[in-house]
Design a protein around this motif. Structure first.
Motif, PDB file in Angstrom:
ATOM      1  N   TYR A   1     -16.139  33.655 -35.607  1.00 43.55           N
ATOM      2  CA  TYR A   1     -15.797  34.138 -36.947  1.00 43.55           C
ATOM      3  C   TYR A   1     -15.096  35.491 -36.887  1.00 43.55           C
TER       4      TYR A   1
ATOM      5  N   GLU B   1     -21.416  36.322 -33.505  1.00 45.01           N
ATOM      6  CA  GLU B   1     -20.627  35.268 -34.161  1.00 45.01           C
ATOM      7  C   GLU B   1     -19.149  35.551 -33.898  1.00 45.01           C
TER       8      GLU B   1
ATOM      9  N   PHE C   1     -19.404  40.597 -37.536  1.00 42.72           N
ATOM     10  CA  PHE C   1     -19.628  39.259 -36.974  1.00 42.72           C
ATOM     11  C   PHE C   1     -19.883  39.359 -35.469  1.00 42.72           C
TER      12      PHE C   1
END
Length: 315
Positions: free
Chosen positions: A128, A125, A120
């Motif tokens: 996350y 990201e 992630f």
């Protein structure tokens, strides 16, 4: 009758000897591994839909697919290597990953959470990544140095829960005892996120100092070449006057290093440059916040000369 007895006895002996191994070679875990390999081939052959179906079959066959790095490499490539995935798609990937890790033995979960968190993180990201590690990591005092450092850094990049991140990186620094470059850099970036840029600068400067010191320890460089090696990695080239437009463009610093030190592996030089680039970019951002743009310009110039023209993507 006797002529049939011998093969039967031999078969029985073989079953006794190798029978316990049959589930290993022909059981669901083994079939799941082969299904992952098949999915990888399908993906390389340009059939992502087939690859996705094969990965689903592998996960049904055995929860142990979660321990296979190739499974996660392919899983994330299938989501992120097409058009930009929607928020719903990424959320579904997160939930699916949590469900799969939860099915593995408890002692494996924190390791897998960091592995998936890194995927992630590499796709930017970080929220996350944080959620994944929070889900399966133990309390701060029971984590490894790397677990606390990575989670703190992911929080800093997501710009959330920075006081918690500061506690985590401080715990990592205390447990490590050697003030590794990565830990100092994380601390600096967390402090920067908290708006404590004067404190952050002290830590980032120490990190860069250690990086430059490490250049003196790189193996495989003769003594006579070591000074040139450090100079090419550390010193910024001054901006000169414009050259003849018909002249060939000068070599980038990275190309120059590869040519000058052709006996070293290019990948090693690239990794060293990227490591330095991350820290110098962080220092440039901190100096900018302090209004010291003349100094930050030196870092930005170094980044440009090494080909890091979009340094914000380094994080």
């Amino acid at each position: 009758m006797k002529k049939y007895l011998t093969p039967v006895l031999v078969s029985c002996v073989c079953l006794l000897a190798f029978g316990p191994l049959l589930p290993i070679f022909f059981g669901p875990d083994w079939r799941a591994k082969w299904t992952i390999a098949s999915a990888a081939n399908e993906y390389l052959d340009g059939h992502p839909d087939k690859a996705e179906e094969s990965l689903k079959q592998a996960a049904v066959l055995s929860h142990q697919v979660a321990t296979e790095p190739e499974y996660w490499n392919l899983k994330f490539d299938l989501v992120f290597n097409k058009e930009k995935p929607s928020n719903e798609t990424i959320a579904a990937l997160f939930e699916e990953s949590v469900a799969l890790i939860t099915r593995t033995p408890a002692f494996q979960r924190r390791i897998l959470a960091q592995l998936v968190g890194e995927h992630f993180h590499l796709r930017r990201e970080n929220e996350y990544a944080v959620k994944m590690m929070e889900k399966f990591f133990p309390a701060i005092s029971k984590r490894t140095v790397n677990e606390n450092n990575f989670l703190a850094y992911a929080r800093a990049l997501s710009k959330k829960e920075l006081e918690t991140a500061l506690t985590e990186v401080d715990a990592a620094l205390v447990a490590d005892g050697t003030s590794r470059i990565e830990l100092l850099d994380t601390k600096a970036w967390v402090l920067h996120g908290l708006g404590r840029d004067k404190d952050a600068l002290a830590f980032i400067e120490e990190s860069i100092k250690k990086l430059h010191s490490e250049l003196k320890q790189v193996k495989g460089i003769p003594t006579k070449d070591r000074g040139k090696f450090e100079e090419l990695f550390v010193t910024e080239v001054e901006e000169g006057s414009k050259t003849d437009s018909t002249a060939p463009p000068p070599l980038s610093r990275m190309e120059g290093l590869k040519k000058e030190f052709s006996y070293l592996r290019p990948i090693d030089l690239e990794l060293q440059a990227k490591r330095i680039a991350v820290v110098r970019f962080h220092r440039a951002c901190i100096l900018d916040e302090l209004g010291r743009t003349d100094e930050s310009e030196l870092d930005y110039r170094w980044l440009d000369q090494f080909g890091f023209t979009e340094p914000e993507k380094l994080n």
